[in-house]
Write a protein that holds these residues in place. Structure first.
Motif, mmCIF file in Angstrom:
data_model
loop_
_atom_site.group_PDB
_atom_site.id
_atom_site.type_symbol
_atom_site.label_atom_id
_atom_site.label_comp_id
_atom_site.label_asym_id
_atom_site.label_seq_id
_atom_site.Cartn_x
_atom_site.Cartn_y
_atom_site.Cartn_z
ATOM 1 N N THR A 212 0.877 -1.400 0.038
ATOM 2 C CA THR A 212 -0.127 0.076 -0.011
ATOM 3 C C THR A 212 0.943 1.163 -0.058
ATOM 4 N N CYS B 163 -3.176 5.184 1.749
ATOM 5 C CA CYS B 163 -4.083 4.279 2.565
ATOM 6 C C CYS B 163 -4.830 4.826 3.665
ATOM 7 N N ASN B 164 -5.866 4.743 4.129
ATOM 8 C CA ASN B 164 -6.651 5.614 5.155
ATOM 9 C C ASN B 164 -6.940 4.476 6.183
ATOM 10 N N MET C 81 -6.355 -6.766 9.156
ATOM 11 C CA MET C 81 -6.002 -5.260 9.341
ATOM 12 C C MET C 81 -5.331 -5.496 10.296
HETATM 13 S S1 SF4 Z 1 -7.426 0.056 4.102
HETATM 14 FE FE1 SF4 Z 1 -8.809 1.116 2.727
HETATM 15 S S2 SF4 Z 1 -7.501 2.610 1.822
HETATM 16 FE FE2 SF4 Z 1 -6.027 1.096 2.744
HETATM 17 S S3 SF4 Z 1 -5.516 0.007 1.257
HETATM 18 FE FE3 SF4 Z 1 -7.483 -1.005 2.193
HETATM 19 S S4 SF4 Z 1 -9.084 -0.362 1.172
HETATM 20 FE FE4 SF4 Z 1 -7.340 0.737 0.487
#
Ligand code: SF4
Ligand SMILES: Cc1cc2nc3c(=O)[nH]c(=O)nc-3n(C[C@H](O)[C@H](O)[C@H](O)COP(=O)(O)O)c2cc1C
Ligand code: SF4
Length: 258
Positions: free
Chosen positions: A186, A190-191, A207
């Protein structure tokens, strides 16, 4: 007769086809193929549709897994629609063999040309080319629904088809997607929204501290890269200036894993 359509879709082309069929067929339910549905091992109805994209001239691994696990009545009318950008290769043949192995027949097969979505290898199709594919799809849906309603038997055969199957089958042996996610990263845009994790049909994105971490069970469906609202996900360096694609009639929440 009740129809169940199972679909797998990274960028919405196959979902669009599945939705258009559902809109025209009576008494039809639609079920997403993803890691969770493979685990749930659905029992299918008497008329079954399997809609999926061609990957590397063959079937997505998760669709193979699903077919192996799903229970389908032996007398079911099973049809498939494969979506592809250039050539369907051995995809239909592979599905037919998997079904035959379970004692089932593939009653009818249809091919649907759609915009190619593998932006790891090439840029998105021009708007003009995309529109041509969308128009073609609209026309073909009516024909396909008519065939399904009449329980028609539709097979692909001939010399051209045999060559396509043989060459496609050989090229497919190189399709090893699981660890290819090591090439995703990324950029600073990326937010931390987590959409990439929600669209992943393979539960392959965790995540961690608001950043996606790929878990090396990737299907290469490219949904994470294509649906990231910030276009933050890159594959090596090739996608940095390449643009993104998803079907315009599909919204991201429809892609979220069920
Ligand atoms: S968290 Fe959101 S902004 Fe970050 S890579 Fe994944 S989809 Fe894209
Ligand atoms: C990993 C991968 C491999 C692909 N391989 C092929 C291929 O061999 N032949 C082809 O015509 N299209 C290929 N495509 C393009 C897709 O089959 C096509 O764009 C499909 O309509 C995408 O469907 P979806 O939007 O439902 O995910 C590939 C796409 C991906 C992501
Ligand atoms: S990690 Fe990305 S490319 Fe791999 S299966 Fe999940 S959404 Fe598809």
């Amino acid at each position: 007769m009740k129809t169940t359509i199972y679909y797998f879709s990274g960028t919405g082309n196959s979902l669009k086809v599945a939705k258009d069929i559902v809109a025209k067929l009576k008494d039809t339910e639609i079920i997403q193929i993803c890691k969770n549905t493979v685990v749930n091992n659905y029992v299918a109805g008497n008329k079954i549709g399997i809609v999926f994209p061609v990957y590397s001239f063959g079937m997505p691994l998760l669709v193979k897994e699903f077919i192996e696990s799903v229970e389908i009545p032996k007398d079911a009318y099973v049809f498939t629609i494969v979506t592809f950008g250039a050539a369907a290769g051995a995809a239909i043949d592979q599905l037919e063999k998997l079904l035959n192995y379970k004692g089932l027949e593939l009653s009818a097969a249809f091919k649907m040309k759609m915009p190619g979505n593998y932006q790891v290898m090439y840029a998105p199709f021009s708007e003009e080319k995309q529109k041509k594919d969308f128009k073609n799809e609209e026309g073909k849906i009516t024909e396909i629904v008519r065939s399904i309603n009449n329980n028609e038997i539709i097979k692909f055969s001939g010399v051209g088809e045999s060559i396509m199957k043989a060459v496609g089958g050989m090229l497919y042996t190189r399709f090893k997607p699981y660890e290819k996610d090591k090439n995703f990263w990324t950029d600073e845009k990326c937010n931390g929204c987590g959409i990439c994790s929600k669209v992943c049909p393979a539960n392959n994105i965790k995540m961690i501290e608001e950043k996606p971490q790929w878990q090396h069970k990737c299907e290469q469906c490219v949904a994470c890269m294509q649906w990231c609202p910030k276009e933050s996900i890159q594959y090596k360096k090739v996608t940095v200036n390449r643009g993104r694609y998803h079907h315009p009639d599909v919204v991201v929440t429809e892609i979220f894993q069920k």
